[in-house]
Design a protein around this motif. Structure first.
Motif, PDB file in Angstrom:
ATOM      1  N   ARG A   1    -103.051 -23.192  38.801  1.00 50.72           N
ATOM      2  CA  ARG A   1    -103.050 -23.512  37.366  1.00 50.72           C
ATOM      3  C   ARG A   1    -101.999 -24.567  37.041  1.00 50.72           C
ATOM      4  O   ARG A   1    -102.217 -25.450  36.202  1.00 50.72           O
ATOM      5  N   LEU A   2    -100.868 -24.510  37.727  1.00 44.79           N
ATOM      6  CA  LEU A   2     -99.836 -25.536  37.520  1.00 44.79           C
ATOM      7  C   LEU A   2    -100.316 -26.898  38.034  1.00 44.79           C
ATOM      8  O   LEU A   2    -100.036 -27.932  37.425  1.00 44.79           O
ATOM      9  N   VAL A   3    -101.044 -26.893  39.146  1.00 51.85           N
ATOM     10  CA  VAL A   3    -101.627 -28.137  39.669  1.00 51.85           C
ATOM     11  C   VAL A   3    -102.586 -28.718  38.639  1.00 51.85           C
ATOM     12  O   VAL A   3    -102.627 -29.937  38.417  1.00 51.85           O
ATOM     13  N   PHE A   4    -103.362 -27.851  38.001  1.00 48.50           N
ATOM     14  CA  PHE A   4    -104.314 -28.288  36.973  1.00 48.50           C
ATOM     15  C   PHE A   4    -103.589 -28.965  35.815  1.00 48.50           C
ATOM     16  O   PHE A   4    -103.992 -30.038  35.352  1.00 48.50           O
ATOM     17  N   ILE A   5    -102.514 -28.349  35.342  1.00 53.78           N
ATOM     18  CA  ILE A   5    -101.732 -28.934  34.245  1.00 53.78           C
ATOM     19  C   ILE A   5    -101.198 -30.299  34.659  1.00 53.78           C
ATOM     20  O   ILE A   5    -101.300 -31.289  33.918  1.00 53.78           O
ATOM     21  N   ASP A   6    -100.631 -30.360  35.844  1.00 54.36           N
ATOM     22  CA  ASP A   6    -100.049 -31.599  36.356  1.00 54.36           C
ATOM     23  C   ASP A   6    -101.116 -32.680  36.507  1.00 54.36           C
ATOM     24  O   ASP A   6    -100.902 -33.847  36.160  1.00 54.36           O
ATOM     25  N   PHE A   7    -102.288 -32.289  37.020  1.00 53.15           N
ATOM     26  CA  PHE A   7    -103.394 -33.228  37.221  1.00 53.15           C
ATOM     27  C   PHE A   7    -103.864 -33.802  35.889  1.00 53.15           C
ATOM     28  O   PHE A   7    -104.082 -35.008  35.750  1.00 53.15           O
ATOM     29  N   CYS A   8    -104.048 -32.943  34.896  1.00 53.85           N
ATOM     30  CA  CYS A   8    -104.526 -33.398  33.586  1.00 53.85           C
ATOM     31  C   CYS A   8    -103.534 -34.357  32.932  1.00 53.85           C
ATOM     32  O   CYS A   8    -103.925 -35.368  32.342  1.00 53.85           O
ATOM     33  N   LEU A   9    -102.251 -34.044  33.041  1.00 56.89           N
ATOM     34  CA  LEU A   9    -101.243 -34.924  32.458  1.00 56.89           C
ATOM     35  C   LEU A   9    -101.228 -36.274  33.170  1.00 56.89           C
ATOM     36  O   LEU A   9    -101.103 -37.325  32.530  1.00 56.89           O
TER      37      LEU A   9
ATOM     38  N   PHE B   1    -103.758 -37.773  34.982  1.00 54.13           N
ATOM     39  CA  PHE B   1    -104.981 -38.585  34.944  1.00 54.13           C
ATOM     40  C   PHE B   1    -105.640 -38.677  33.566  1.00 54.13           C
ATOM     41  O   PHE B   1    -106.389 -39.616  33.312  1.00 54.13           O
ATOM     42  N   PHE B   2    -105.372 -37.717  32.700  1.00 61.01           N
ATOM     43  CA  PHE B   2    -105.949 -37.762  31.359  1.00 61.01           C
ATOM     44  C   PHE B   2    -104.897 -37.962  30.274  1.00 61.01           C
ATOM     45  O   PHE B   2    -105.225 -38.306  29.143  1.00 61.01           O
ATOM     46  N   GLY B   3    -103.630 -37.711  30.640  1.00 53.09           N
ATOM     47  CA  GLY B   3    -102.553 -37.901  29.672  1.00 53.09           C
ATOM     48  C   GLY B   3    -102.388 -36.759  28.689  1.00 53.09           C
ATOM     49  O   GLY B   3    -101.522 -36.831  27.816  1.00 53.09           O
ATOM     50  N   GLN B   4    -103.174 -35.696  28.835  1.00 56.24           N
ATOM     51  CA  GLN B   4    -103.083 -34.591  27.894  1.00 56.24           C
ATOM     52  C   GLN B   4    -103.711 -33.331  28.472  1.00 56.24           C
ATOM     53  O   GLN B   4    -104.544 -33.396  29.380  1.00 56.24           O
ATOM     54  N   VAL B   5    -103.320 -32.172  27.941  1.00 57.20           N
ATOM     55  CA  VAL B   5    -103.887 -30.887  28.331  1.00 57.20           C
ATOM     56  C   VAL B   5    -103.472 -29.859  27.286  1.00 57.20           C
ATOM     57  O   VAL B   5    -102.431 -29.998  26.644  1.00 57.20           O
ATOM     58  N   ASN B   6    -104.309 -28.837  27.094  1.00 53.37           N
ATOM     59  CA  ASN B   6    -103.932 -27.776  26.154  1.00 53.37           C
ATOM     60  C   ASN B   6    -104.261 -26.416  26.740  1.00 53.37           C
ATOM     61  O   ASN B   6    -104.908 -26.297  27.783  1.00 53.37           O
ATOM     62  N   ARG B   7    -103.832 -25.368  26.047  1.00 58.85           N
ATOM     63  CA  ARG B   7    -104.015 -24.006  26.547  1.00 58.85           C
ATOM     64  C   ARG B   7    -105.490 -23.627  26.656  1.00 58.85           C
ATOM     65  O   ARG B   7    -105.892 -22.944  27.591  1.00 58.85           O
ATOM     66  N   ALA B   8    -106.289 -24.057  25.678  1.00 60.08           N
ATOM     67  CA  ALA B   8    -107.712 -23.710  25.683  1.00 60.08           C
ATOM     68  C   ALA B   8    -108.397 -24.229  26.950  1.00 60.08           C
ATOM     69  O   ALA B   8    -109.270 -23.559  27.509  1.00 60.08           O
ATOM     70  N   GLU B   9    -108.000 -25.415  27.391  1.00 61.44           N
ATOM     71  CA  GLU B   9    -108.600 -25.997  28.596  1.00 61.44           C
ATOM     72  C   GLU B   9    -108.191 -25.227  29.842  1.00 61.44           C
ATOM     73  O   GLU B   9    -108.992 -25.036  30.761  1.00 61.44           O
ATOM     74  N   LEU B  10    -106.959 -24.766  29.883  1.00 57.51           N
ATOM     75  CA  LEU B  10    -106.490 -23.962  31.014  1.00 57.51           C
ATOM     76  C   LEU B  10    -107.252 -22.635  31.057  1.00 57.51           C
ATOM     77  O   LEU B  10    -107.672 -22.182  32.136  1.00 57.51           O
ATOM     78  N   ILE B  11    -107.442 -22.024  29.898  1.00 56.46           N
ATOM     79  CA  ILE B  11    -108.184 -20.763  29.806  1.00 56.46           C
ATOM     80  C   ILE B  11    -109.634 -20.974  30.222  1.00 56.46           C
ATOM     81  O   ILE B  11    -110.215 -20.166  30.958  1.00 56.46           O
TER      82      ILE B  11
ATOM     83  N   ALA C   1    -102.121 -15.181  26.844  1.00 61.34           N
ATOM     84  CA  ALA C   1    -100.712 -14.929  27.192  1.00 61.34           C
ATOM     85  C   ALA C   1    -100.386 -15.504  28.561  1.00 61.34           C
ATOM     86  O   ALA C   1     -99.289 -16.034  28.784  1.00 61.34           O
ATOM     87  N   SER C   2    -101.343 -15.419  29.484  1.00 57.28           N
ATOM     88  CA  SER C   2    -101.126 -15.948  30.828  1.00 57.28           C
ATOM     89  C   SER C   2    -100.979 -17.471  30.798  1.00 57.28           C
ATOM     90  O   SER C   2    -100.108 -18.037  31.477  1.00 57.28           O
ATOM     91  N   SER C   3    -101.819 -18.143  30.013  1.00 61.16           N
ATOM     92  CA  SER C   3    -101.724 -19.604  29.931  1.00 61.16           C
ATOM     93  C   SER C   3    -100.413 -20.034  29.289  1.00 61.16           C
ATOM     94  O   SER C   3     -99.839 -21.060  29.668  1.00 61.16           O
ATOM     95  N   THR C   4     -99.939 -19.243  28.337  1.00 58.55           N
ATOM     96  CA  THR C   4     -98.644 -19.542  27.716  1.00 58.55           C
ATOM     97  C   THR C   4     -97.534 -19.484  28.752  1.00 58.55           C
ATOM     98  O   THR C   4     -96.649 -20.346  28.791  1.00 58.55           O
ATOM     99  N   ARG C   5     -97.581 -18.468  29.622  1.00 60.03           N
ATOM    100  CA  ARG C   5     -96.570 -18.347  30.679  1.00 60.03           C
ATOM    101  C   ARG C   5     -96.654 -19.525  31.655  1.00 60.03           C
ATOM    102  O   ARG C   5     -95.632 -20.003  32.152  1.00 60.03           O
ATOM    103  N   ASP C   6     -97.871 -19.989  31.917  1.00 62.31           N
ATOM    104  CA  ASP C   6     -98.038 -21.126  32.835  1.00 62.31           C
ATOM    105  C   ASP C   6     -97.380 -22.384  32.271  1.00 62.31           C
ATOM    106  O   ASP C   6     -96.687 -23.108  32.990  1.00 62.31           O
ATOM    107  N   PHE C   7     -97.610 -22.659  30.995  1.00 58.27           N
ATOM    108  CA  PHE C   7     -96.985 -23.832  30.376  1.00 58.27           C
ATOM    109  C   PHE C   7     -95.476 -23.686  30.291  1.00 58.27           C
ATOM    110  O   PHE C   7     -94.731 -24.656  30.471  1.00 58.27           O
ATOM    111  N   THR C   8     -95.016 -22.463  30.038  1.00 58.75           N
ATOM    112  CA  THR C   8     -93.565 -22.222  29.995  1.00 58.75           C
ATOM    113  C   THR C   8     -92.930 -22.505  31.344  1.00 58.75           C
ATOM    114  O   THR C   8     -91.864 -23.134  31.435  1.00 58.75           O
ATOM    115  N   LEU C   9     -93.596 -22.039  32.412  1.00 59.33           N
ATOM    116  CA  LEU C   9     -93.081 -22.279  33.758  1.00 59.33           C
ATOM    117  C   LEU C   9     -93.127 -23.760  34.108  1.00 59.33           C
ATOM    118  O   LEU C   9     -92.182 -24.300  34.687  1.00 59.33           O
TER     119      LEU C   9
END
Length: 292
Positions: free
Chosen positions: A15-23, A25-35, A43-51
């Motif tokens: 999930r962290l790789v996904f966040i990093d990849f989106c930022l 190559f796309f320049g943006q990402v949100n919690r809904a997309e991670l879910i 709550a899990s996606s919130t913890r992922d972004f916090t980490l």
């Protein structure tokens, strides 16, 4: 940072790789997309972004109006995203749910017309994995349909279609067989002999250092050097002798003596063509037999 990454689960790492990849190559990402991508709870996606912010606080900034995280000018990727893997993901629609849908309009992979049947592929892989022989009905270009016993050991994509590398008990040689030409396969439940194993396939085991250069007749060779990331005008590529023919065809490498093939069609040339003496199948290699 590395200590934190070592302590997380594999699923959270993805999930962290996904966040990093989106930022990246796309320049943006949100919690809904991670879910949506991983079917996780809010709550899990919130913890992922916090980490992620704990690991790389300067990589992203939250815009509350859009509830979206955006890439900052100071962004440095946390994970490696090799270009080949990144392009495959983009073509498959991986990433930001909105942007990924749009990427299908501008990121295209090569069109592949020839795919092996899934059941045939599965049987070949089971035979390879178990080191077993197969009995098969195979349609050959030279002899038509017939029964064969093969001992497969590897699958090879030649850029156009898939082959299986196998010991052919009929000819007592290692050969390539096109996966689409198998009509029926069954496993032979008996041990194979040593001479049928991959280790005895000399053309497979032999690694040749091909020295590839721009075709000498090209006026502006610097363009070709950039295409293939050459150093000092040459790319040295270690290639199995068994697949040299496929590579030279796919890359359109002039292997003729004195480079006689049309440079408009063959942008590359083989510098150390003496290596061709170690190749069994020269008929696949462009210009290898042009000696006159």
């Amino acid at each position: 940072m590395q200590q934190l990454l070592n302590e997380i689960s594999q699923s959270q790492h993805e999930r962290l790789v996904f966040i990093d990849f989106c930022l990246e190559f796309f320049g943006q990402v949100n919690r809904a997309e991670l879910i949506d991508q991983f079917s996780t709870a809010s709550a899990s996606s919130t913890r992922d972004f916090t980490l992620y912010k704990k690991i790389a606080a300067n990589n992203l900034t939250l815009v509350h109006q859009t509830k979206c995280y955006y890439r900052t000018a100071n962004f440095k990727p946390v994970f490696k995203h090799p270009s080949e893997q990144a392009l495959a993901k983009l073509c498959a629609g991986y990433g930001s749910s909105i942007m990924a849908k749009e990427s299908a309009n501008y990121c295209f992979d090569a069109i592949r017309l020839i795919h092996p049947r899934s059941d045939i592929l599965a049987q070949l892989m089971r035979a390879i994995s178990a080191r077993q022989a197969i009995s098969c009905d195979y349609v050959s270009l030279s002899s038509g349909a017939g029964e064969r016993q093969l001992v497969p050991h590897a699958l090879v994509n030649n850029g156009h279609r898939w082959h299986v590398r196998a010991f052919d008990r009929k000819s007592a040689q290692f050969r390539d067989f096109v996966c689409r030409r198998f009509l029926k396969i069954s496993l032979i439940d008996e041990p194979i002999s040593t001479v049928e194993e991959q280790g005895c396939d000399q053309q497979w085991q032999s690694i040749l250092p091909l020295q590839i250069i721009p075709h000498p007749n090209i006026a502006h060779s610097a363009a070709i050097e950039l295409d293939y990331a050459m150093l000092d005008g040459m790319l040295e590529l270690p290639v199995r002798a068994a697949i040299v023919g496929y590579l030279t065809q796919q890359w359109r490498i002039d292997c003729s003596k004195e480079y006689r093939l049309d440079h408009n069609q063959y942008h590359l040339a083989l510098k150390n063509r003496e290596l061709l003496e170690q190749i069994d199948q020269l008929n696949l290699i462009p210009g290898a037999r042009c000696e006159q």
